[in-house]
Scaffold this active site. Structure first.
Site, short mmCIF file in Angstrom:
data_model
loop_
_atom_site.label_atom_id
_atom_site.label_comp_id
_atom_site.label_asym_id
_atom_site.label_seq_id
_atom_site.Cartn_x
_atom_site.Cartn_y
_atom_site.Cartn_z
N HIS A 1 56.72 29.91 53.93
CA HIS A 1 55.70 30.92 54.20
C HIS A 1 56.29 32.31 54.38
CE1 HIS A 1 51.84 28.71 54.58
NE2 HIS A 1 52.67 27.68 54.71
N HIS B 1 64.62 24.41 56.45
CA HIS B 1 63.18 24.24 56.38
C HIS B 1 62.82 23.33 55.20
CE1 HIS B 1 59.10 25.51 57.51
NE2 HIS B 1 58.82 25.34 56.23
N GLU C 1 40.05 41.95 31.94
CA GLU C 1 41.16 41.34 32.68
C GLU C 1 40.74 40.00 33.26
OE1 GLU C 1 43.85 44.97 34.47
OE2 GLU C 1 41.89 44.58 35.37
N ASN D 1 26.56 47.47 40.16
CA ASN D 1 26.46 48.85 39.66
C ASN D 1 26.75 48.96 38.17
OD1 ASN D 1 29.17 48.40 39.61
ND2 ASN D 1 29.74 50.11 40.95
N ASP E 1 29.39 48.77 36.31
CA ASP E 1 30.49 49.64 35.86
C ASP E 1 31.58 48.87 35.13
OD1 ASP E 1 31.58 48.21 37.92
OD2 ASP E 1 32.45 49.93 38.97
#
Length: 576
Positions: free
Chosen positions: A235, A286, A521, A552, A554
């Site tokens: 992490h 770990h 994208e 909206n 866009d």
């Protein structure tokens, strides 16, 4: 005569009282045993789902590798490659100058740190955090920068010796639980030259005070660099932080300077040592080891090239004698020991986990261990909770159990279509019911959680009749997904199932960190995602939902809002 009769009665009363006490004790022991069985069953659910999530992370890592290969093969797509996959040469900037330009206003009443730090400064910092104060961004950046300077001088594996005069305490995962860290210090003393600590990774994520935990640990490192040892966990990774909460915590607490903190933190992570070796006998690392772990290989790796556990480096790094060439992949710190080359002998393996109440309040205790001069471990357990102490044992178990069944219900609802199809295989005549054992087999086939489904069934299925399960009614009381009307069932389940992975991918696509990505994208990334995960969802269905959320019009998508529209909603607070 009267006296003898009285004594006889008293004896009989005493015997009855003793029998009653024994019955009550036996009943209470059985009662506690049943509650403990329920608690352990709940923990089993949590642990299995967490393990499954870890496997999902590996799938995500494979997806990133798949993306790299895709872009390499399709050079025409190279211009659209997110920066994380095609990093531009970084211009070396004077980080100290940048940090010095950040002003600390007079209205800031938190701790003001001066470097080099002293023990008194860290105590001041701890006192401030106990009062829920937020350390100013300038001091956060200074602590990170100074910590990076020290960490860069350290080897991959730190070698230390135990002594009679200096105790050594080993702590496992803290996961942003500041109360646990303070409780350890209260019970075991603050770190110092005579009270040494090893913190074995996973300092952040999940808990709400990851930044405070990190600042305390790094500050002690600055004061006692030869007595405080910090290993990297899986992490300590900027992509994992996007998924498990630390990134969100930083941006909420440090809106203006959050991006600077995240950038510097990414560098600091890469310089954290892999492990600590005590007296050449005890390896603290770990994620554990394998029977083929080779410390020589670990010590020679270029650890700073591992930017993320989910992203392999793009340049050759490790020579692999098995294949006679350099491998460009470095394994994650949490799994480094699982991929090495020659056998290394270990007598005993111990797991230490220091985050109490990890899954839910009252779910588990935390622990740390102390090593004496002869490396004999002594274990100490604790539980940091003021909330659960005010509740009865039954109430505490109810809290843990209900939380476990909630997340299990979410997992079932995200695979509802697959489950129904699996149930129908055992119901060729389309009766709508199957045997309890067939229901358990089908559920295990789909969810792959290795749980005692036969005993869990009554909590997950509404009606059981003559040993049969009415499987279509099995979802009646499970959670529901709040989704737009135009969303198809298969897409809803997919988005719920992969929402954490999709959030990470979105943050990668979002080059300018505006919170928005273009429809093109989004469409391109969705195609790759579905291709790699073998998900059969029509692109038009995804576009339909995306366009409906572009209020909206866009041409950009607020992906957080997009995923919020597919939140899981529970029908009741106390039961499924």
């Amino acid at each position: 005569m009267g006296c003898s009769h009285s004594v006889h009665n008293e004896t009989k009363k005493s015997e009855k009282a003793m029998k009653a006490a024994v019955l009550i004790q036996n009943w209470y022991r059985c009662y506690k045993a049943r509650l403990e069985l329920r608690r352990r069953q709940a923990l089993n659910i949590f642990e299995n789902i967490e393990y499954a999530d870890e496997q999902d992370q590996m799938q995500l890592a494979k997806f990133f590798t798949f993306m790299l290969e895709h872009y390499v093969k399709n050079k025409s797509s190279a211009d659209n490659l997110p920066k994380i996959f095609n990093p531009e040469p970084k211009q070396k900037s004077d980080q100290e100058t940048i940090i010095s330009l950040i002003e600390v206003p007079d209205t800031y009443y938190g701790p003001r740190l001066k470097f080099p730090l002293t023990f008194a400064d860290v105590v001041l910092l701890i006192d401030a955090f106990k009062e829920n104060q937020i350390l100013h961004a300038r001091y956060v950046l200074e602590v990170l920068l100074e910590a990076k300077k020290i960490l860069q001088q350290m080897p991959n594996i730190i070698h230390i010796s135990s002594t009679v005069s200096k105790e050594l305490t080993i702590c496992g995962d803290i996961h942003g639980k500041l109360d646990d860290l303070f409780l350890i210090f209260y019970k075991n003393g603050l770190p110092s030259g005579n009270n040494r600590y090893v913190f074995n990774g996973d300092f952040v994520d999940r808990g709400q005070n990851s930044m405070e935990v990190l600042m305390v640990l790094f500050s002690f490192l600055l004061v006692y660099p030869n007595d405080i040892y910090l290993n990297r966990g899986n992490h300590e990774d900027y992509l994992m932080n996007m998924r498990y909460g630390f990134t969100r915590e930083i941006m909420q607490k440090y809106k203006q300077h959050g991006a600077k903190i995240l950038h510097l933190l990414e560098e600091v992570y890469t310089w954290l040592p892999i492990g600590t070796l005590i007296d050449k006998k005890v390896l603290v690392i770990h994620g554990g080891i394998a029977d083929n772990t080779d410390l020589n290989v670990l010590e020679q790796m270029k650890r700073n090239r591992m930017r993320s556990v989910l992203m392999p480096p793009l340049v050759p790094a490790v020579f692999d004698p098995r294949h006679g060439h350099f491998s460009h992949e470095l394994t994650p710190p949490a799994m480094l020991a699982m991929e090495q080359l020659t056998k290394y002998e270990w007598d005993q393996i111990i797991t230490v986990f220091s985050a109490s109440n990890y899954y839910e309040e009252g779910s588990n205790r935390g622990a740390y261990l102390k090593l004496s001069h002869d490396t004999t471990p002594r274990f100490f357990q604790y539980q940091s909770s003021q909330i659960t102490q005010a509740k009865t044992l039954h109430e505490r178990v109810d809290i843990v159990e209900n939380a476990a069944f909630r997340i299990l219900g979410e997992r079932m609802i995200s695979r509802k279509t697959n489950l129904i199809q699996a149930f129908q295989k055992y119901d060729p005549n389309d009766t709508g019911k199957i045997s309890l054992s067939d229901w358990a087999k089908a559920t295990e086939e789909v969810l792959e959680l290795h749980l005692p489904w036969m005993s869990l069934c009554p909590r997950l299925v509404k009606t059981i009749e003559d040993g049969y399960v009415l499987y279509n009614m099995g979802f009646k009381d499970l959670p529901v997904v709040r989704a737009p009307k135009v969303a198809k069932a298969g897409m809803v389940e997919t988005l719920v199932r992969y929402r954490s992975d999709l959030k990470i991918i979105f943050n990668i696509i979002d080059k300018d960190q505006s919170g928005l990505i273009s429809m093109d994208e989004f469409r391109a990334m969705w195609k790759l995602f579905c291709s790699h995960y073998n998900i059969d969802i029509e692109e038009s269905h995804v576009d339909q939902v995306a366009y409906s959320m572009d209020l909206n019009k866009d041409g950009s998508i607020d992906f957080n809002e997009f995923l919020t529209a597919f939140d899981v909603v529970h029908r009741a607070t106390n039961k499924l």
